[in-house]
Design an enzyme around this catalytic site. Sequence first.
Site, PDB file in Angstrom:
ATOM      1  N   THR A 166      10.879  -1.782   8.828  1.00  0.00           N
ATOM      2  CA  THR A 166      11.144  -0.680   7.895  1.00  0.00           C
ATOM      3  C   THR A 166       9.858  -0.133   7.273  1.00  0.00           C
ATOM      4  OG1 THR A 166      13.226  -1.768   7.364  1.00  0.00           O
ATOM      5  CG2 THR A 166      12.485  -0.095   5.832  1.00  0.00           C
ATOM      6  N   VAL A 194       5.293  -6.031  -4.907  1.00  0.00           N
ATOM      7  CA  VAL A 194       6.062  -6.069  -6.165  1.00  0.00           C
ATOM      8  C   VAL A 194       6.549  -4.673  -6.522  1.00  0.00           C
ATOM      9  CG1 VAL A 194       5.992  -6.641  -8.626  1.00  0.00           C
ATOM     10  CG2 VAL A 194       4.647  -7.984  -7.019  1.00  0.00           C
ATOM     11  N   ILE A 207       6.318   1.368  -7.364  1.00  0.00           N
ATOM     12  CA  ILE A 207       5.709   1.374  -8.707  1.00  0.00           C
ATOM     13  C   ILE A 207       4.327   0.715  -8.641  1.00  0.00           C
ATOM     14  CG2 ILE A 207       5.956   0.646 -11.118  1.00  0.00           C
ATOM     15  CD1 ILE A 207       8.968   0.438 -10.666  1.00  0.00           C
ATOM     16  N   ASP A 215      13.669 -13.480  -3.983  1.00  0.00           N
ATOM     17  CA  ASP A 215      12.727 -12.363  -3.847  1.00  0.00           C
ATOM     18  C   ASP A 215      12.173 -11.974  -5.222  1.00  0.00           C
ATOM     19  OD1 ASP A 215      12.034  -9.640  -2.152  1.00  0.00           O
ATOM     20  OD2 ASP A 215      12.781  -9.138  -4.146  1.00  0.00           O
ATOM     21  N   LYS A 244       8.289 -12.181  -6.795  1.00  0.00           N
ATOM     22  CA  LYS A 244       7.610 -11.031  -7.410  1.00  0.00           C
ATOM     23  C   LYS A 244       7.194 -11.364  -8.836  1.00  0.00           C
ATOM     24  CE  LYS A 244      10.149  -7.620  -4.655  1.00  0.00           C
ATOM     25  NZ  LYS A 244      11.426  -6.900  -4.561  1.00  0.00           N
TER      26      LYS A 244
HETATM   27  N1  HSE Z   1      14.454  -6.541  -0.533  1.00  0.00           N
HETATM   28  C1  HSE Z   1      13.541  -6.060  -1.513  1.00  0.00           C
HETATM   29  C2  HSE Z   1      14.338  -5.419  -2.637  1.00  0.00           C
HETATM   30  C3  HSE Z   1      12.629  -5.058  -0.878  1.00  0.00           C
HETATM   31  O1  HSE Z   1      15.514  -5.125  -2.434  1.00  0.00           O
HETATM   32  O2  HSE Z   1      13.801  -5.218  -3.718  1.00  0.00           O
HETATM   33  C4  HSE Z   1      11.468  -4.665  -1.743  1.00  0.00           C
HETATM   34  O3  HSE Z   1      10.670  -5.756  -2.077  1.00  0.00           O
END
Ligand code: HSE
Length: 423
Positions: A13, A132, A136, A201, A205
């Site tokens: 992507t 992150v 932004i 995730d 971050k």
């Molecule tokens: N899978 C992540 C999200 C992609 O939905 O934020 C961007 O880091």
Amino acid sequence: MKEAGIGILGFGTIGQGVARILTQRANVIQLRNGRPFTLEKIYCRNFQDKDLKGLPVEYFTNNPKELLNADNIDTVVELIGGTEIAYSLVQQALQNGKNVVTANKALIATHGEELLVLANEKKVKLLFEASVAGSIPILRILREHFCAGEILKITGILNGTCNYLLSELEKGGSTFEQVLKEAQRLGYAEADSSFDTEGYDAAQKLSILASCAFGIRLPDWKEIPRSGISELLLDDFVFAERIGKRIRLLGKAEMTEHGLFAGVHPRLVGANSEIGKVVGAENMLFIEDEFESPLRLSGSGAGSLPTAMSVLADLGECARGKDSSPFFSFHRRKECVFAPRNQIKKEAYVRIQIQDQVGIVARVADAFAKKNISLLGIFHNQSHTTIAFLLYEAPITDIEEAVEIISHFDFVVGKPLLLSVES
Ligand code: HSE
């Protein structure tokens, strides 16, 4: 004028987005950065079987060494993801004296310290703005804007997929699975979507953010208290609406005298608050500093082109040869010490699923009372299979202990849900 030769590892992507911008916006990029960027090669396994999005086949290779050993490539963009192949290729690229730009939060949150040491030794850059909050430019702002005082706290929505899921589910009429499928189709979700929905995730971050904001070594992201959104029921959205709230997955990192408080959890926020109004794959961040100049930033948190824009910004920094700020001179950063959680007090929402019988409310209220926790409200669904309790502010560890006791009551089905309530 020397061209900036670029190689891309990965054609998913974000890789497709970066390749598209590099090939379609060459003139603008040259004008803004003072140097032309030339896309030299793209490493993509089995590219023969893939949709190459109109790019000439000559760009592609099955062999990453064609990028890592190429004299005409000075910056490698890693967009493979994960911590296995990506880790070894980034190591090799840095070893070979190439700048590395990556969107890979798992890689930075897991191996960032070591990779930053290597980049420093080799006098090249390792930049990861796109890791992150998608589009932004938060890391750039942390190291360039906040260069005179202490940052105290960062709060925000850090996962676009979860925010998309939550804001779609609260509309009613869709199931979790349906909305998740759409998030995957739109290119928001990770290859393993449980990384999004279980909060991993966002924890990765948050670890990167905390390190950059507070000048500490990368906190071990696995130690950041975390919960996801997959255990929410449609009833939770209905109850939240009844009290003028919405559910959002928030990451919070705060530096206190006791150390770092950090956590990623779904929380109840005001439906009309700024954070409550964030919908779709958008991310929002609040930064508080010692000079009381709070900053609020929002933008697309996921998706091909918005994330690619952050990659391009890092490529610009590499091409312009600007010095990276001391925030990234890792050897000067302090150790990360987590603060004890018993300092935290919260209003909370506790929901249980039940087999209805006489005395449920009394027994649950008694369990909270024994911990000195008062009830603010009680809700149940029409079929009396779900019941939720709103609690006055109390130490979070006391609330957790009461919930643990309640979870063993004979009428409780499954696992209780505990959400903190933001004022
Ligand atoms: N899978 C992540 C999200 C992609 O939905 O934020 C961007 O880091």
